[in-house]
Design a protein around this motif. Structure first.
Motif, mmCIF file in Angstrom:
data_model
loop_
_atom_site.group_PDB
_atom_site.id
_atom_site.type_symbol
_atom_site.label_atom_id
_atom_site.label_comp_id
_atom_site.label_asym_id
_atom_site.label_seq_id
_atom_site.Cartn_x
_atom_site.Cartn_y
_atom_site.Cartn_z
ATOM 1 N N GLY A 14 0.786 -1.227 0.000
ATOM 2 C CA GLY A 14 0.000 0.000 0.000
ATOM 3 C C GLY A 14 0.819 1.279 0.000
ATOM 4 N N SER A 15 2.115 1.172 -0.182
ATOM 5 C CA SER A 15 2.945 2.377 -0.240
ATOM 6 C C SER A 15 2.607 3.156 -1.508
ATOM 7 N N PRO A 16 2.926 4.434 -1.533
ATOM 8 C CA PRO A 16 2.645 5.222 -2.734
ATOM 9 C C PRO A 16 3.376 4.665 -3.959
ATOM 10 N N LEU A 17 2.757 4.818 -5.093
ATOM 11 C CA LEU A 17 3.383 4.467 -6.368
ATOM 12 C C LEU A 17 3.912 5.748 -7.002
ATOM 13 N N GLU A 18 5.065 5.648 -7.613
ATOM 14 C CA GLU A 18 5.652 6.779 -8.335
ATOM 15 C C GLU A 18 5.984 6.310 -9.745
ATOM 16 N N TYR A 19 6.031 7.240 -10.664
ATOM 17 C CA TYR A 19 6.440 6.913 -12.024
ATOM 18 C C TYR A 19 7.864 7.386 -12.253
ATOM 19 N N GLU A 21 9.394 6.707 -15.182
ATOM 20 C CA GLU A 21 9.282 7.094 -16.585
ATOM 21 C C GLU A 21 7.806 7.022 -16.943
ATOM 22 N N PHE A 22 7.482 7.335 -18.185
ATOM 23 C CA PHE A 22 6.088 7.344 -18.623
ATOM 24 C C PHE A 22 5.388 6.017 -18.345
ATOM 25 N N ASP A 23 6.090 4.899 -18.546
ATOM 26 C CA ASP A 23 5.470 3.586 -18.403
ATOM 27 C C ASP A 23 6.133 2.699 -17.353
ATOM 28 N N VAL A 24 6.897 3.291 -16.433
ATOM 29 C CA VAL A 24 7.570 2.520 -15.388
ATOM 30 C C VAL A 24 7.110 3.004 -14.017
ATOM 31 N N ALA A 25 6.384 2.129 -13.312
ATOM 32 C CA ALA A 25 5.891 2.430 -11.971
ATOM 33 C C ALA A 25 6.848 1.852 -10.936
ATOM 34 N N VAL A 26 7.048 2.585 -9.836
ATOM 35 C CA VAL A 26 7.950 2.152 -8.767
ATOM 36 C C VAL A 26 7.147 1.992 -7.487
ATOM 37 N N SER A 27 7.409 0.895 -6.762
ATOM 38 C CA SER A 27 6.769 0.667 -5.468
ATOM 39 C C SER A 27 7.734 -0.088 -4.569
ATOM 40 N N ILE A 28 7.451 -0.051 -3.271
ATOM 41 C CA ILE A 28 8.229 -0.832 -2.311
ATOM 42 C C ILE A 28 7.731 -2.268 -2.380
ATOM 43 N N CYS A 29 8.660 -3.200 -2.408
ATOM 44 C CA CYS A 29 8.331 -4.620 -2.436
ATOM 45 C C CYS A 29 9.312 -5.327 -1.506
ATOM 46 N N GLY A 30 8.906 -5.481 -0.226
ATOM 47 C CA GLY A 30 9.807 -6.106 0.749
ATOM 48 C C GLY A 30 11.022 -5.237 0.989
ATOM 49 N N SER A 32 13.104 -4.182 -1.286
ATOM 50 C CA SER A 32 13.545 -3.701 -2.599
ATOM 51 C C SER A 32 12.559 -2.665 -3.121
ATOM 52 N N LEU A 33 13.007 -1.951 -4.122
ATOM 53 C CA LEU A 33 12.124 -1.091 -4.894
ATOM 54 C C LEU A 33 11.895 -1.814 -6.214
ATOM 55 N N ARG A 34 10.643 -1.975 -6.565
ATOM 56 C CA ARG A 34 10.268 -2.700 -7.783
ATOM 57 C C ARG A 34 9.945 -1.683 -8.879
ATOM 58 N N PHE A 35 10.614 -1.799 -10.010
ATOM 59 C CA PHE A 35 10.397 -0.961 -11.180
ATOM 60 C C PHE A 35 9.647 -1.818 -12.204
ATOM 61 N N TYR A 36 8.363 -1.549 -12.353
ATOM 62 C CA TYR A 36 7.519 -2.363 -13.227
ATOM 63 C C TYR A 36 7.215 -1.610 -14.512
ATOM 64 N N ASN A 37 7.642 -2.176 -15.642
ATOM 65 C CA ASN A 37 7.393 -1.563 -16.943
ATOM 66 C C ASN A 37 6.021 -2.021 -17.420
ATOM 67 N N LEU A 38 5.072 -1.103 -17.477
ATOM 68 C CA LEU A 38 3.697 -1.419 -17.830
ATOM 69 C C LEU A 38 3.538 -1.777 -19.301
ATOM 70 N N THR A 39 4.398 -1.263 -20.170
ATOM 71 C CA THR A 39 4.317 -1.547 -21.596
ATOM 72 C C THR A 39 4.890 -2.919 -21.925
ATOM 73 N N LYS A 40 6.061 -3.208 -21.372
ATOM 74 C CA LYS A 40 6.757 -4.463 -21.680
ATOM 75 C C LYS A 40 6.397 -5.606 -20.730
#
Length: 121
Positions: A14-19, A21-30, A32-40
């Motif tokens: 439930g931590s805040p999500l940040e972008y 890049e245009f299609d890369v969302a970042v969140s806390i995951c344990g 680590s920081l998870r960088f999730y590419n929404l396009t790929k």
């Protein structure tokens, strides 16, 4: 040397999500920081340096990301957003835990807020 390939990362708390890049969302995951590419539909991780991450902030203009690590000595780590290379680390920013981080618009300043009992700014 054996390598580890992560196929799935559960742990969003439930931590805040940040972008980043245009299609890369970042969140806390344990821890680590998870960088999730929404396009790929791919993900990369910036692994924490201690026992977990309490909060993070990023500045796209300065290409920096900072996170606060849980541990005996609360520490803020600042990394280059593209390469994940550590730029610097800050200690003495809180007694127990860092509650919030925020970069200035230009990215040349970072404010930290400590949790109780010190609520250090």
């Amino acid at each position: 040397m054996t390598s580890l390939n992560i196929e799935c990362a559960l742990g969003y708390h439930g931590s805040p999500l940040e972008y980043a890049e245009f299609d890369v969302a970042v969140s806390i995951c344990g821890n680590s920081l998870r960088f999730y590419n929404l396009t790929k539909n791919t993900q990369k991780f910036l692994w924490g340096a201690d026992r977990g991450i309490t909060t993070f902030a990023l500045n796209r203009k300065a290409r920096l990301i900072a996170y606060a690590a849980k541990g005996e000595v609360p520490t803020v780590y600042i990394h280059d957003l593209k390469s994940f290379r550590q730029v610097t680390k800050l200690t003495g920013v809180a007694e127990i835990e860092v509650a919030a981080l925020s970069f200035s618009r230009s990215g040349d300043r970072l404010v930290t807020v400590g949790k109780e009992p010190d609520q250090k700014l």
